[in-house]
Design a protein around this motif. Structure first.
Motif, short mmCIF file in Angstrom:
data_model
loop_
_atom_site.label_atom_id
_atom_site.label_comp_id
_atom_site.label_asym_id
_atom_site.label_seq_id
_atom_site.Cartn_x
_atom_site.Cartn_y
_atom_site.Cartn_z
N SER A 97 0.83 -1.20 0.00
CA SER A 97 0.00 0.00 0.00
C SER A 97 0.87 1.26 0.00
O SER A 97 0.55 2.24 -0.67
CB SER A 97 -0.97 0.01 1.18
N THR A 110 -6.31 8.02 7.18
CA THR A 110 -7.31 8.07 8.23
C THR A 110 -7.41 6.73 8.97
O THR A 110 -6.94 5.71 8.47
CB THR A 110 -8.70 8.44 7.63
N THR A 111 -8.06 6.76 10.11
CA THR A 111 -8.38 5.52 10.83
C THR A 111 -9.75 5.00 10.39
O THR A 111 -10.06 3.84 10.65
CB THR A 111 -8.43 5.75 12.35
N LEU A 140 -12.36 3.93 7.80
CA LEU A 140 -12.55 3.46 6.43
C LEU A 140 -13.91 3.84 5.84
O LEU A 140 -14.06 3.88 4.62
CB LEU A 140 -12.39 1.94 6.38
N GLU A 141 -14.89 4.12 6.67
CA GLU A 141 -16.24 4.46 6.20
C GLU A 141 -16.55 5.95 6.40
O GLU A 141 -17.71 6.35 6.37
CB GLU A 141 -17.29 3.60 6.91
N ALA A 145 -12.97 9.21 3.46
CA ALA A 145 -12.71 7.99 2.69
C ALA A 145 -13.64 7.90 1.48
O ALA A 145 -13.22 7.47 0.40
CB ALA A 145 -12.86 6.76 3.59
N VAL A 156 -7.45 4.92 0.11
CA VAL A 156 -7.48 5.14 1.55
C VAL A 156 -6.30 4.41 2.16
O VAL A 156 -6.17 3.19 1.99
CB VAL A 156 -8.80 4.66 2.18
N HIS A 177 -5.17 3.27 5.44
CA HIS A 177 -5.74 3.04 6.76
C HIS A 177 -4.63 2.98 7.81
O HIS A 177 -3.73 2.16 7.72
CB HIS A 177 -6.54 1.74 6.76
#
Length: 182
Positions: free
Chosen positions: A22, A109-110, A112-113, A117, A123, A125
């Motif tokens: 990633s 970001t922490t 995902l939804e 995102a 994304v 994570h």
């Protein structure tokens, strides 16, 4: 366990969950972008600016969103948007605008939804604690989003190393772009 060792253990617990693939994928996208823009608020913004600075040292055309000399983002550019919660209004609205302009948007970001995102093409994570301490989030002895920000800093430095290898822009070339006004 000493305090520093506890913090390092927390960071390691986050970092080991992020795949090299990633990070490599993001480095490739950065290398292919016309220009790179970075946005974040508070400490996350400082992590973003640190990332932008190092990318500049590595020869990238990069800007921090919100600075007076930052030009408008345009198609073919890439936005790196940093928000632990993925809900920071200025970060989300900038990602939304960049997406509308057909820019590549990388959310860091922490969540995902999260709204961030949802407006992103990629994304990254970061499974760390944030200031909100939501259910299912990694625990931390540190206040607020310290674990997220520390982890982001290390992840960004890792991406920079991969980027420098892609661009064949090492220490000596970076040193030439480092400020000599000291």
């Amino acid at each position: 366990m000493k305090t520093v060792e506890s913090i390092l253990s927390e960071i390691q617990g986050v970092i080991t969950q992020i795949s090299d693939e990633s990070l490599q994928s993001i480095a490739v996208k950065l290398a292919d972008a016309n220009r790179i823009f970075v946005i974040g608020e508070g400490r996350s913004g400082f992590m973003g600016k640190s990332f932008a600075m190092r990318l500049m040292h590595l020869g990238a055309t990069v800007y921090a969103v919100g600075e007076t000399i930052t030009p408008s983002i345009a198609e073919g550019d890439l936005l790196v948007a940093v928000s632990g919660s993925g809900k920071t209004k200025s970060v989300v609205s900038t990602a939304e605008k960049a997406s509308e302009l057909n820019c590549h948007v990388v959310a860091v970001t922490t969540a995902l939804e999260s709204p961030l995102a949802l407006h992103s093409t990629n994304v990254l994570h970061i499974p760390a604690a944030t200031k909100y301490r939501v259910e299912g989030e990694r625990q931390s002895i540190q206040p607020l989003g310290s674990l997220f920000d520390q982890s982001v800093h290390i992840v960004f430095d890792s991406i920079c190393l991969l980027y420098s290898n892609l661009k064949k822009h090492g220490h000596n070339e970076a040193f030439l772009l480092h400020s000599n006004l000291e």
